[in-house]
Design a protein around this motif. Structure first.
Motif, mmCIF file in Angstrom:
data_model
loop_
_atom_site.group_PDB
_atom_site.id
_atom_site.type_symbol
_atom_site.label_atom_id
_atom_site.label_comp_id
_atom_site.label_asym_id
_atom_site.label_seq_id
_atom_site.Cartn_x
_atom_site.Cartn_y
_atom_site.Cartn_z
ATOM 1 N N GLN A 1 0.825 -1.209 0.000
ATOM 2 C CA GLN A 1 0.000 0.000 0.000
ATOM 3 C C GLN A 1 0.860 1.260 0.000
ATOM 4 O OE1 GLN A 1 -2.584 -0.400 3.402
ATOM 5 N NE2 GLN A 1 -3.268 -2.439 2.736
ATOM 6 N N TYR B 1 -6.881 9.019 -0.874
ATOM 7 C CA TYR B 1 -6.756 7.641 -0.378
ATOM 8 C C TYR B 1 -7.420 7.497 0.992
ATOM 9 C CZ TYR B 1 -4.620 3.756 2.127
ATOM 10 O OH TYR B 1 -4.426 2.642 2.904
ATOM 11 N N VAL C 1 -9.605 -0.128 1.580
ATOM 12 C CA VAL C 1 -8.229 0.213 1.221
ATOM 13 C C VAL C 1 -8.028 0.098 -0.285
ATOM 14 C CG1 VAL C 1 -5.818 -0.495 1.463
ATOM 15 C CG2 VAL C 1 -7.303 -0.430 3.468
ATOM 16 N N LEU D 1 -6.771 3.038 -2.901
ATOM 17 C CA LEU D 1 -5.571 2.999 -3.746
ATOM 18 C C LEU D 1 -5.915 3.302 -5.203
ATOM 19 C CD1 LEU D 1 -3.795 -0.137 -2.238
ATOM 20 C CD2 LEU D 1 -3.144 2.254 -1.949
#
Length: 723
Positions: free
Chosen positions: A37, A150, A159, A163
């Motif tokens: 990430q 983000y 998540v 991204l």
């Protein structure tokens, strides 16, 4: 076969890979995911910064457009003289003879941010020119925006969606258009401030935390100090709270979050001199104040409900609510009647009614970025996001939460406003990335797990379903994943092309392709401003259309009559009257305003279409919008067939106007294209109708290399006694 697979697996397990060497394979699964990430976010941030440097690589480190030159000039003054002098600066170079108080008429956030970056770098002995700080500030904040997008998308969905959204916002043209290197404008940092405020608001509404609410108020204060678009924000958050009340989702957490955010944020915003008491006096802010009062009533009602019987509560509730509504309505009416609450501004009306500005305020309608947005512009600036946005909207409606309701409201309102005004495409781009990120992420999550046939078989066995129910599950999943991958690839190519070709050319330096394909540079603007700076008296007054005011004061350091602030419609109208009138009448106006030089932009020779002849109709409309210009009628400047022409069919009012004569003086002697007569205008594709004329009250002082900038000196009055 199974034994051979076990052998290969053991062999690979014993061999050292690159991940073993760097020690990554020894990390836990959670740490590996965090590392991936962070790597994706770092790449997106770097990409966001680098993709905005096309203009610097092709031209040089130069400020773009018009407004950024004023921002650069004021930032330089702040760095050189300090904040106190900046706050009290009276600029006598602008709006002659009125002048302008800078500290009380700007949003200082951009200048203070750039000056702070400059001072921090110099504190660490990193020597950099303030101009370069201004040039690279927008790309720097675009990288910060990637991180905020983000965090915001992660808070709303997941998540993975965060991204994808972060990667999209890093290259989407709708945001790049106002954040390329050299685009030193308020929007360069305002989008970051807006999204940061939204992130803190969602966190505070979720948790009811005082800390998150205070951070939201501080982010809102930064937003207010940076851009007038904060009005959109201070109406969207109350709309979210009101929607939660209507849908029965309002809670104590929302109450705490909104009360702290609104009260602290409003007090902080009133510290900006340009804002002042507007948050409690103007109609644009009344919705936020009304929802704040509604929150108190709602909380009081809940308190009474918990401490009274149902019968007594219903009697009291009806009486109190009726009295409160009547009292609020009467108070609002009285305050509006006595002028304590200012009505909506013309700019706000133009957002609600697209035709309002054209019919009532031509100065607003004349700005190209205030025009309605075409469908082609939506696709040009958003591309894939136009199609993935509804997908993300569907997933938000499917899993409805307080945060999802907020982004849905943000989506709907921003789409409407972006359709009304092309400039607000900038506000729409982030939420399009967020929604598209959610759509792409959920689509891939749905189909990626079905790509592996063995995994599909295991899942089918666990769910006790027959494989025959879905015979080509893996194949369909593979096709869908490939389609999404293809769309994302074309999105990257489109964004890179648009950034390179459409949004990386500074308006101060023009470029074109010659017949041999080589790039031709037109540097007429800087050439002319440099001539003004070194060949005219320091106290010379220059009259031009308002578009070029900021550039003249910043680059030529000369006094101008009107500029891009457009705060005084009467003064701009007077300039429009001078441009649209015959020489004799124009001379009276120019002497009234102490004009020494007149500057016009002309593209008939070079093919530059954004010249003053193409803007002339707006000068006529604005010039005729005041009582002093009542004699100027737009229809007088059209040909007998009702067309806007500059050839032999043009009207006498057009041919004798000062603007026409300044642009086409000596142009009738010039051959512009092979096979065309002399005086052929390459922009209008017409041969000019008036070639052989002389100027009576002006004399040509300077014409740039490609005739784009033409400067004339106003002749002095004749000596007494002469004819």
């Amino acid at each position: 076969y199974n034994e051979y697979k076990s052998y290969l697996r053991n062999k690979m397990a014993k061999s050292k890979t690159f991940l073993d060497v760097v020690g990554i394979s020894s990390l836990s699964q959670a740490k590996k995911e965090s590392l991936i990430q962070m790597s994706i976010l770092a790449i997106a941030c770097i990409l966001s910064f680098c993709v905005r440097l096309f203009s610097v690589l092709r031209f040089e480190s130069v400020i773009h457009e018009f407004d950024p030159y004023f921002n650069y000039r004021t930032t330089k003054h702040l760095v050189d003289n300090g904040y106190y002098d900046f706050h009290n600066w009276f600029d006598d170079r602008a709006w002659y003879p009125l002048g302008r108080i800078i500290g009380g008429t700007i949003y200082p956030g951009l200048m203070v941010t750039a000056a702070s970056v400059y001072n921090v770098l110099n504190f660490f002995n990193i020597t950099i020119n303030i101009r370069n700080v201004c040039v690279f500030l927008a790309p720097l904040f675009s990288s910060f925006t990637v991180l905020v997008v983000y965090l915001l998308t992660k808070e709303v969905k997941s998540v993975g969606a965060g991204l994808v959204a972060a990667a999209m916002i890093s290259i989407v043209p709708g945001y790049i258009s106002r954040s390329v290197a050299g685009s030193y404008d308020n929007e360069g940092i305002a989008i970051f401030c807006m999204l940061l405020t939204y992130y803190f608001w969602i966190k505070s509404a979720k948790t009811g935390s005082i800390c998150w609410s205070l951070l939201c108020a501080l982010a809102y204060f930064y937003m207010v100090s940076s851009w007038g678009g904060y009005v959109f924000l201070i109406n969207l958050i109350p709309l979210h709270v009101l929607t939660l009340m209507i849908t029965g989702r309002f809670s104590h957490r929302t109450y705490v979050a909104y009360c702290i955010t609104y009260s602290v944020g409003t007090i902080l915003s009133m510290q900006i001199p340009f804002v002042g008491f507007a948050p409690v006096e103007t109609s644009e802010h009344m919705a936020a104040l009304g929802v704040f009062g509604l929150c108190q009533i709602y909380a009081f009602v809940q308190y009474l409900r918990n401490n009274m019987t149902a019968t007594n509560f219903n009697i009291l509730f009806r009486g109190v609510v009726t009295a409160a509504l009547v009292g609020a309505g009467v108070a609002f009416g009285i305050a509006s009647f006595f002028g304590k609450i200012a009505p909506w501004t013309g700019r706000f009306y133009s957002l609600l009614d697209p035709s309002y500005a054209k019919n009532n305020i031509p100065i607003i309608a004349s700005v190209s970025e205030h025009q309605p947005t075409t469908w082609a512009s939506f696709y040009f600036d958003l591309h894939l996001l136009v199609f993935m946005f509804p997908v993300g909207l569907y997933y938000c409606f499917r899993d409805l939460t307080d945060a999802n309701i907020f982004v849905i409201l943000y989506s709907v309102t921003s789409i409407y406003f972006a359709g009304v005004m092309v400039r607000l495409m900038l506000v729409l781009a982030p939420i399009m990335c967020i929604m598209s990120g959610i759509g792409v992420s959920n689509t891939l999550n749905t189909y990626m797990k079905n790509v592996d046939k063995e995994e599909v078989a295991v899942q089918t066995a666990k769910s006790k379903k027959k494989a025959a129910d879905y015979p080509i599950k893996s194949e369909i999943a593979t096709v869908m994943v490939c389609i999404v991958a293809m769309f994302l690839t074309t999105f990257v190519f489109h964004c890179t092309w648009v950034t390179s070709e459409a949004y990386s050319s500074p308006s101060i330096v023009l470029a074109a392709r010659g017949h041999d394909g080589n790039r031709i540079i037109f540097d007429d603007f800087r050439e002319a401003y440099n001539w003004l700076k070194h060949n005219t008296p320091e106290d010379a007054k220059v009259m031009s259309w308002w578009d070029y005011g900021y550039q003249i004061t910043a680059m030529a350091n000369r006094t101008i009559l009107v500029d891009n602030n457009t705060w005084n419609n009467t003064h701009i109208s007077r300039v429009g009257q001078a441009m649209a009138s015959p020489e004799e009448h124009s001379y009276t106006i120019m002497k009234e305003l102490d004009v020494d030089y007149v500057l016009v932009i002309f593209g008939g020779l070079s093919g530059y279409s954004s010249d003053d002849i193409n803007k002339f109709l707006w000068m006529i409309r604005i010039g005729g919008s005041t009582p002093e210009g009542a004699h100027i009628k737009e229809n007088d400047y059209y040909s007998s067939s009702g067309e806007y022409k500059i050839d032999k069919d043009a009207s006498s009012a057009m041919l004798n106007s000062l603007m026409y004569k300044m642009c086409y003086y000596r142009f009738g002697e010039v051959m512009t294209e092979n096979g065309k007569p002399s005086g052929y205008d390459r922009v209008r594709n017409q041969e000019i109708g008036n070639k052989n004329f002389e100027l009576d009250v002006l004399e040509e002082a300077y014409t740039s290399e490609h005739w784009i900038v033409r400067i004339y000196k106003v002749k002095d009055l004749d000596n007494r006694g002469s004819k």
